[in-house]
Each structure stands twice: as C-alpha cells, then as structure tokens.
Design an enzyme around this catalytic site. Structure first.
Site, short mmCIF file in Angstrom:
data_model
loop_
_atom_site.label_atom_id
_atom_site.label_comp_id
_atom_site.label_asym_id
_atom_site.label_seq_id
_atom_site.Cartn_x
_atom_site.Cartn_y
_atom_site.Cartn_z
N TYR A 136 0.93 -1.22 0.15
CA TYR A 136 0.04 -0.01 0.12
C TYR A 136 0.81 1.11 0.00
CZ TYR A 136 -4.82 -1.99 0.74
OH TYR A 136 -5.94 -2.48 0.93
N LYS A 186 3.31 -14.96 3.02
CA LYS A 186 3.25 -15.98 1.85
C LYS A 186 4.90 -16.13 1.79
CE LYS A 186 1.91 -17.70 -2.01
NZ LYS A 186 1.35 -19.17 -2.16
N ASP A 242 -6.60 -6.99 4.18
CA ASP A 242 -7.50 -6.26 3.48
C ASP A 242 -8.64 -7.33 2.78
OD1 ASP A 242 -8.97 -4.15 2.13
OD2 ASP A 242 -8.08 -4.53 0.38
N ASP A 246 -12.44 -9.05 4.28
CA ASP A 246 -13.73 -8.91 3.48
C ASP A 246 -14.14 -10.27 3.48
OD1 ASP A 246 -13.42 -6.09 3.01
OD2 ASP A 246 -14.21 -6.41 0.90
C1 IPM Z 1 -10.35 -1.36 3.66
C2 IPM Z 1 -10.64 -0.46 2.27
C3 IPM Z 1 -9.44 0.60 2.16
C4 IPM Z 1 -8.22 -0.35 2.24
C5 IPM Z 1 -9.82 1.13 0.79
C6 IPM Z 1 -10.96 1.98 0.75
C7 IPM Z 1 -8.42 2.18 0.51
O1 IPM Z 1 -10.92 -1.68 1.41
O2 IPM Z 1 -10.22 -0.34 4.73
O3 IPM Z 1 -10.52 -2.34 3.87
O4 IPM Z 1 -7.88 -1.00 1.08
O5 IPM Z 1 -7.66 -0.42 3.16
MG MG Z 2 -10.87 -3.57 2.28
#
Ligand code: IPM
Ligand code: MG
Length: 348
Positions: A136, A186, A242, A246
C-alpha cells in the site's frame, strides 16, 4: 470533555454514521462531536479528499468515527485526489498502524452467512491487520520496460520494526482472548513475508504463553471458509488483511455487520465499518448501520476507556437482531433509521 470527530464521507457513510452518533449520544458517553468533510465529498467542496481542516480536526480529536469513501465518478482522477487517498492519508498521518477487525456471527444471522449454518456458527475471530506499510505504501509507478511495454509496479516491503510492533499487537490481542495466534504470510514466495515470519518468531520469545502458528495466505483463505472456527486471532500484513477481512465478513453474515478500529501508539483511534461507500444504495435508507454502530462501541472501548457503554451498545445490537429486525443485506426490509431506532430501544 472528549472530542469525537465524525467524518461521514461518501455514499452510505453519512447515513450509517448518523445512526452511530445517535447511539453514542444516547448512551451518554459525555463526548462532544465535530463533523468534517472527507473523501469525494471533500474533493467536490475543496478540491482535496483530505483537506487540512479535516486532518487538523482528526489530530485534535480523541477519536474519529469514519463512514466510508469512494465512488466510481472519482476513479479516473489522479491517485492523490481520489477519495481513498483520504483514508490512507489519515492512517499514515495519525500513525494508525494496527487495524483490529473482529468477525463474529450474531445469534440469528446463521442463515445470512455465505457458509452453511453449522460452519458459520463457530466464527469468532479478530484479524489484526498491519495498516501503514506493505504494498500500500511502497514505491509505486509506471514506466516502459525493455520491450517497450507499459509497466505498472508497487513495491511490497516491510521493515523489521514495522513487523515487530504489529506482531506485539497480535500477541497482546491473543492474550485478551484464547492465547492462540496465527500469523498469515506468503513466506514460500515473498522475501518481505520471510522477514515477517522471522520477526514474528523472534517477538514470540516475549509471549511464551501464546501459542503461535504460521499459515500461508492462500491456505488461510481456504481454511477461513472450510473451518473458520479454528481461528481466534490472526495477524497479517496490509494487503492480505484487506482481502481476508472482507472474506471473513461474509462468513459472519454480512459486510454490513463488521466494525474496525485503527490504532497507533496512543489512545487516539479511527473507527470505521469495514464496508465501503456502496454508491448503488446510497441515500436510499437501505444500508445496515450495525457496522458503524459497533465501530462506535469499539471507539468507546479503545479510545475513551468506556468499556461499560461499549458492552451496552454491543448487547443492544445483539438484542435488536435477535428481535428479528433486519436490513436488506441480512434478508430483511427495515430501513437504516429503523435499525438504528431498534438498537436505541434495546439499550439497557
Ligand atoms: C479497507 C478498504 C480500504 C483499504 C480502501 C478504501 C483504501 O478496502 O479499509 O479495507 O484497502 O484499506
Ligand atoms: Mg478493504
């Protein structure tokens, strides 16, 4: 009096943070609130996704309640002007390197999970995601390669100090739970991951009471849907965290349920639902405010040291859901406001 900065942002951000604010006001947490623009909303008004006034408010505040940022209309802007630059900038500027993402299935939501109920029932884990390093924040750019082809690159890198401090948060979090920590990397392919694994092992010498194990990220993604109950605390890098968080959210019913806390060295933190701005349903009162409300509970716990009110809010959300009230993401038909009202009614 504590100051809570509210940064509603874009899409459903304003709707869900409004409900979270009502809940914070109702529990009488004794804080005062100041709101500011962030993301696309701030860009439209000021030409910047993270205007200096908003950053200054965030730095003055004891805690930040953040909604969501982003919309397709901004996707062609230069990266520094996109809404996402605001949340990345806040994390970096405030030194919020540790992101806690709890994933727990509330009773009654078994049917909403993407997994079979008997598998979903066991989910109760926390992902400790590193938040200010990795691919990032590494060098990125475009160039022409030797073949004359356009090449895009993003450097994935971690230094040992960054790894050690997030590892400590992982071990400390494990100490507050079942004393089991899985570090996800990884290391079979990536050198930054091999260093990650080496440093996590070194730090583990200070946490002999925590059982540490390592897992490759591809296996972790598979295990998360095969048997999520095996995980308690997971520590991992920015990109893997990240993605896995999700995934964990859908296992736990809906991405509309999961809160997060972004913490640094001090007590100031930023609290946000892990869902995005959901432009497709914005402004329609369809969004689930539970993730934002549960983020407010995390805010009270981690930044305002108000554990009783944090627990009151979490219990109220659980009772509200147990009463059968559901937003559309959970298969129901109640509105954002009705869900917020139901939580308020269930505050003990
Ligand atoms: C999260 C989001 C963010 C990230 C984006 C919006 C930059 O997906 O907080 O998980 O990738 O960290
Ligand atoms: Mg995210």
């Amino acid at each position: 009096m504590a100051l809570i900065a509210i940064l509603p942002g874009d899409g459903i951000g304003p709707e869900v943070t409004a409900e979270a604010r009502r809940v914070l006001e109702a529990v009488g947490c004794g804080a005062r609130f100041e709101e500011a623009l962030v993301g696309g909303a701030a860009y439209l008004e000021t030409g910047m996704p993270l205007p200096p006034d908003t950053l200054a408010l965030a730095k003055r505040a004891d805690a930040i309640l953040f909604g969501a940022v982003g919309a397709p209309q901004y996707d062609t802007l230069e990266r520094a002007f996109r809404p996402e630059a605001a949340i990345l900038g806040l994390r970096k500027e405030l030194g919020l390197f540790a992101n806690l993402r709890p994933s727990k299935l509330f009773a009654g939501l078994e049917g909403a999970s993407a997994l079979r109920p008997e598998i979903a029932r066991d989910i109760d884990l926390v992902i400790v995601r590193e938040l200010t390093g990795d691919v990032y924040f590494g060098e990125k750019g475009r160039k022409l390669n030797d073949a004359g082809h356009r090449l895009g690159f993003d450097i994935m890198a971690y230094d040992e100090a960054e790894i050690a401090r997030i590892a400590r948060v992982g071990f400390e979090t494990a100490r507050t739970r079942s004393r089991r920590l899985v570090s996800v990397d990884k290391a079979n392919v990536l050198e930054s991951s091999q260093l990650w694994r080496d440093v996590v092992n070194e730090v583990s010498a200070d946490y002999r009471d925590v059982a540490l194990s390592h897992m490759y990220v591809d296996n972790a993604a598979m295990q998360l849907v095969r048997n999520p109950g095996q995980f308690d605390v997971v520590v991992t890098g920015n990109l893997f965290g990240d993605i896995l968080s999700d995934q964990a959210s859908m296992c736990a019913g809906s991405i509309g349920m999961l809160p997060s806390a972004s913490l640094g060295e001090g007590s100031r933190g930023l609290y946000e639902p892990i869902h995005g701005s959901a432009p497709d349903i914005a402004g329609q009162g369809k969004a689930n405010p539970c993730a934002a409300i549960l983020s407010a509970a995390m805010l009270l716990r981690h930044s305002l040291d108000d554990v009783p009110n944090a627990e009151r809010i979490e219990a109220a959300v659980a009772r509200a859901l147990a009463s059968g009230v559901r937003t559309a993401d959970l298969g129901g038909s109640c509105s954002t406001r009705e869900m917020g009202d139901t939580v308020l009614r269930h505050l003990a």
